[in-house]
Design a protein around this motif. Sequence first.
Motif, PDB file in Angstrom:
ATOM      1  N   MET A   1       0.855  -1.157   0.000  1.00 14.48           N
ATOM      2  CA  MET A   1       0.000   0.000   0.000  1.00 14.48           C
ATOM      3  C   MET A   1       0.904   1.223   0.000  1.00 14.48           C
ATOM      4  N   GLU A   2       0.503   2.243  -0.726  1.00 14.38           N
ATOM      5  CA  GLU A   2       1.326   3.435  -0.837  1.00 14.38           C
ATOM      6  C   GLU A   2       0.680   4.598  -0.119  1.00 14.38           C
ATOM      7  N   GLU A   3       1.512   5.511   0.341  1.00 11.13           N
ATOM      8  CA  GLU A   3       1.043   6.708   1.007  1.00 11.13           C
ATOM      9  C   GLU A   3       1.673   7.888   0.277  1.00 11.13           C
ATOM     10  N   LEU A   4       0.876   8.914   0.010  1.00  5.38           N
ATOM     11  CA  LEU A   4       1.411  10.095  -0.635  1.00  5.38           C
ATOM     12  C   LEU A   4       2.028  11.007   0.413  1.00  5.38           C
ATOM     13  N   LEU A   5       3.246  11.416   0.175  1.00  4.65           N
ATOM     14  CA  LEU A   5       3.939  12.341   1.059  1.00  4.65           C
ATOM     15  C   LEU A   5       4.411  13.522   0.229  1.00  4.65           C
ATOM     16  N   LYS A 113      -9.189   3.956   0.688  1.00 11.30           N
ATOM     17  CA  LYS A 113      -9.033   5.405   0.818  1.00 11.30           C
ATOM     18  C   LYS A 113      -7.842   5.887   0.008  1.00 11.30           C
ATOM     19  N   GLN A 114      -6.721   5.188   0.134  1.00 14.54           N
ATOM     20  CA  GLN A 114      -5.525   5.603  -0.581  1.00 14.54           C
ATOM     21  C   GLN A 114      -5.739   5.543  -2.097  1.00 14.54           C
ATOM     22  N   THR A 115      -6.362   4.462  -2.552  1.00 17.96           N
ATOM     23  CA  THR A 115      -6.609   4.304  -3.984  1.00 17.96           C
ATOM     24  C   THR A 115      -7.556   5.381  -4.496  1.00 17.96           C
ATOM     25  N   LEU A 116      -8.652   5.596  -3.770  1.00 17.79           N
ATOM     26  CA  LEU A 116      -9.647   6.576  -4.221  1.00 17.79           C
ATOM     27  C   LEU A 116      -9.141   8.017  -4.132  1.00 17.79           C
ATOM     28  N   LEU A 117      -8.336   8.320  -3.118  1.00 18.48           N
ATOM     29  CA  LEU A 117      -7.806   9.685  -2.997  1.00 18.48           C
ATOM     30  C   LEU A 117      -6.837  10.019  -4.121  1.00 18.48           C
ATOM     31  N   ASN A 118      -6.264   9.007  -4.758  1.00 18.65           N
ATOM     32  CA  ASN A 118      -5.334   9.238  -5.859  1.00 18.65           C
ATOM     33  C   ASN A 118      -6.042   9.459  -7.194  1.00 18.65           C
ATOM     34  N   THR A 119      -7.360   9.468  -7.181  1.00 18.54           N
ATOM     35  CA  THR A 119      -8.123   9.750  -8.405  1.00 18.54           C
ATOM     36  C   THR A 119      -8.535  11.218  -8.411  1.00 18.54           C
ATOM     37  N   THR A 127     -14.454  13.732   1.414  1.00 15.81           N
ATOM     38  CA  THR A 127     -15.445  13.236   2.372  1.00 15.81           C
ATOM     39  C   THR A 127     -16.159  12.013   1.824  1.00 15.81           C
ATOM     40  N   ILE A 128     -16.508  12.050   0.554  1.00 15.17           N
ATOM     41  CA  ILE A 128     -17.167  10.900  -0.075  1.00 15.17           C
ATOM     42  C   ILE A 128     -16.210   9.715  -0.135  1.00 15.17           C
ATOM     43  N   VAL A 129     -14.932   9.994  -0.364  1.00 20.35           N
ATOM     44  CA  VAL A 129     -13.926   8.927  -0.390  1.00 20.35           C
ATOM     45  C   VAL A 129     -13.865   8.217   0.963  1.00 20.35           C
ATOM     46  N   HIS A 130     -13.910   8.975   2.047  1.00 23.09           N
ATOM     47  CA  HIS A 130     -13.861   8.364   3.385  1.00 23.09           C
ATOM     48  C   HIS A 130     -15.102   7.505   3.626  1.00 23.09           C
ATOM     49  N   MET A 131     -16.260   7.979   3.188  1.00 19.95           N
ATOM     50  CA  MET A 131     -17.489   7.186   3.355  1.00 19.95           C
ATOM     51  C   MET A 131     -17.431   5.912   2.517  1.00 19.95           C
ATOM     52  N   LEU A 132     -17.021   6.023   1.270  1.00 17.91           N
ATOM     53  CA  LEU A 132     -16.921   4.850   0.401  1.00 17.91           C
ATOM     54  C   LEU A 132     -15.875   3.865   0.917  1.00 17.91           C
ATOM     55  N   SER A 133     -14.776   4.383   1.415  1.00 19.70           N
ATOM     56  CA  SER A 133     -13.718   3.522   1.947  1.00 19.70           C
ATOM     57  C   SER A 133     -14.207   2.768   3.176  1.00 19.70           C
ATOM     58  N   GLY A 134     -14.957   3.441   4.031  1.00 20.07           N
ATOM     59  CA  GLY A 134     -15.538   2.778   5.197  1.00 20.07           C
ATOM     60  C   GLY A 134     -16.491   1.675   4.779  1.00 20.07           C
ATOM     61  N   ALA A 135     -17.317   1.962   3.758  1.00 20.27           N
ATOM     62  CA  ALA A 135     -18.259   0.951   3.267  1.00 20.27           C
ATOM     63  C   ALA A 135     -17.514  -0.237   2.656  1.00 20.27           C
TER      64      ALA A 135
END
Length: 165
Positions: A1-5, A113-119, A127-135
């Motif tokens: 898993m990658e993290e953006l820094l 979350k990481q994958t979706l935030l990179n789009t 905010t929608i990314v966090h909700m979708l990631s939780g789901a």
Amino acid sequence: MEELLLDEKGGQKKSQIDSRKWLTASAMIGVVENAIFYPFEYLKTRQQTLDVSHSHHFALQQPSLSRQPSLISQVKQTLKTSGPKGLYRGFSWFASANVPADMIYLYGYAMSKQTLLNTQFGSQHPTIVHMLSGAMGDFFSIVLVVPLEIVAQVNTFISLVSFHL
């Protein structure tokens, strides 16, 4: 898993997250959480099964007279017959289902979350990314936990019934 820094010039760079550390931390969180909340799960299962194991026949004959014991009386009865250890009867089954589910949830959440935030969509709608990631994390963990939870509840029920016979 990658993290953006951010690098020293303010540009984005990717760094690799150690999956083993992430999963180990998730397991530790799961064990602590389950150890704290398991007595409530045990008492809930006991409350649900007590009527079936002791007074089901009576309740069918005179439903207005059947009463569930209170939560306080359940705790007192368990402590009296089994001591504090009794509140953890069946914990190993419960933990064997829930700790991996917690690990999968947290890891699935982080990966999603990481994958979706990179789009482009993710950067515009975090905010929608966090909700979708939780789901998505919840979906992954439910696929694992539901079959194991059924086994855990059946084993807890069997131990309760055999303990009272």
